[in-house]
Design an enzyme around this catalytic site. Structure first.
Site, PDB file in Angstrom:
ATOM      1  CB  THR A  46       4.581   6.072   7.731  1.00  0.00           C
ATOM      2  OG1 THR A  46       4.870   5.001   6.821  1.00  0.00           O
ATOM      3  CG2 THR A  46       4.948   5.670   9.122  1.00  0.00           C
ATOM      4  CB  CYS A  64       5.620   0.018  -0.686  1.00  0.00           C
ATOM      5  SG  CYS A  64       4.982  -0.769   0.792  1.00  0.00           S
TER       6      CYS A  64
END
Ligand code: UDX
Length: 435
Positions: free
Chosen positions: A86, A263
């Site tokens: 993503t 992240c």
């Protein structure tokens, strides 16, 4: 228990191998044929300590297989995990969900019998419900539930984090889905791992909120490090003193060149966008993002000043390129923001990294000399910059280093070394938040 893991990337491969180790029968499915072929030959596409053995053992024992054919694996599955990428969408900072939605459509067409479809990818709040809508639209006969089961794996320590997690978060809508997920995670009952069951939206937000909180902690101590330098305090002493307060905790208070990786940068940005979209303020997260960019810029200035304000024609050895040790991952590594401006000003870079050099090649400007070993990197340089705290750099032969360098500047962006020891060894030693 039969599991399909869609996406054999970092999260999918680690999670798939660990579920197989728990005793489940796992098929990792990926559209990249070359990756699946390599995995079937026993080649692991990423560097993650312990993953090689884990994958090979479970593959040989028949609990872990790799395929490009979703339609073969899904009808048999009790649980289908979506662990595709993503990435940050170009231009607006949103998470790009095209791979998640494509996976949902593909799965929908192959479902047979009751199946739980689980989002493992980090996805904006509302995505699980959207996945459920897509599946229902695509296959009105499908008997399924959607769940959210975010991962909290640190690269370099992912297997340990999976096998001994602080908690497992399950976002579920039905008892049936909860029971199936609890059964999959049953081996963790032995070590009394808390299973935190919530609704879909809370599970999705827990992941973003956790990463944003940790990123904020890092940005906080990084800003303190700047203040420490100005007032004559020592950021490590400050962090230790703060961390002794159980409410604060001592973890994630290491000042450095700014957080990177796959992240924190992506998730903080995505959380800020989600909040904006809902008319909600997350000013602290936005400030953490800004402070992180400022920290990287400050590191450029620090290196320039260490070299007397002028880097043109100076040779700098850079030890470590990846965003943290024990990974070959270069995504959003501080080195990517710190080295190009130095090179633009004429610095000559000799770099060494135990695992990341190959990936770094394509991401850093041309002209960097990639050294095979530390001795080669530091030979005849004006300055050494310790960028990433790999173990190899923690115990350098200081006398040998000093002799092989032309200059004596040592910029330690991870505060690995002791200030007095480095000064005694004859270095002009500069670190982060310590005078
Ligand atoms: C992180 C989270 O820890 C994990 O739970 C999540 O699911 C994925 O993101 P990871 O990106 O692998 O894991 O690395 P982490 O060890 O958390 O470090 C992230 C970055 O912060 C690195 O660049 C690291 O160097 C930096 N960092 C970390 C600091 O600068 N100071 C610290 O005190 C801790």
């Amino acid at each position: 228990m039969k599991v399909v893991m869609i996406g054999a990337g970092y999260v999918g491969l680690v999670s798939g191998a660990c579920f197989a180790e728990f005793g489940a029968h796992v098929t990792c499915v990926d559209v990249a044929e070359d990756k699946i072929d390599a995995l079937n030959r026993g080649e692991i596409p990423i560097y993650e300590p312990g993953l090689d053995d884990l994958v090979k053992r479970n593959h040989v024992q028949g609990r872990l297989c790799f395929s490009t054919a979703l339609a073969d694996a899904v009808p048999e599955a009790d649980l289908v995990f979506i662990a595709v990428g993503t990435p940050t969408r170009r231009g607006d900072g949103h998470a790009d969900l095209q791979y998640v939605y494509t996976a949902a459509k593909d799965v929908a067409r192959c479902l047979s019998g009751y199946t739980v479809i689980v989002d493992k990818s980090t996805v904006p709040v509302g995505t699980a419900r959207q996945v459920a809508r897509i599946i229902a639209e695509e296959n009105s006969e499908a008997d399924f539930d959607v769940a959210s089961n975010p991962e909290f794996l640190r690269e370099g320590a992912a297997i340990g984090d999976f096998m001994r997690p602080d908690r497992v978060v399950l976002g579920v809508e039905s008892e049936r889905a909860e029971a199936r997920l609890r059964a999959l995670y049953r081996p963790l009952n032995l070590i009394e791992t808390p299973i935190h069951v919530t609704n879909l939206e809370s599970a999705e937000l827990i992941k973003y909120a956790s990463n944003a909180f940790l990123a904020t902690k890092i940005s906080f101590i990084n800003e303190m490090s700047d203040l420490c330098e100005k007032v004559g305090a020592d950021v490590q002493a400050v962090a230790k003193g703060m961390g002794m307060d159980g409410r604060i905790g001592r973890k994630f208070l290491h000042a450095g060149p700014g957080y990177g990786g796959s992240c924190f940068p992506k998730d903080t940005l995505a959380l800020a966008r989600i909040a904006q979209e809902h008319g909600s303020a997350v000013r602290i997260v936005e400030a953490a993002i800004e402070a992180n960019a400022a920290q990287k810029a400050r590191m450029v200035k620090k290196i320039r000043e260490a070299l007397g304000g002028e880097v043109a024609g100076k040779t700098v050895a850079v030890l470590g390129l990846t965003f943290k040790p024990e990974t070959d991952d270069m995504r959003d590594a501080p080195s990517l923001a710190i080295l190009p401006p130095l090179m633009e000003k004429g610095a000559i870079i000799r770099a060494h990294d135990p695992q990341g050099a190959e990936e770094a090649h394509g991401l850093l400007p041309d002209g960097i000399v990639y050294a095979d070993d530390i001795a080669d990197a530091v030979c005849d340089v004006d300055a050494v910059v310790l960028m990433t705290e790999w173990n190899q750099y923690r115990n350098l032969d200081l006398d040998g280093l000093r002799q092989s360098m032309r200059g004596r500047v040592f910029v330690d962006l991870r505060n690995v070394y002791d200030v007095e020891q480095m000064c005694e060894a004859g270095f002009d030693y500069i670190s982060v938040g310590r005078s």
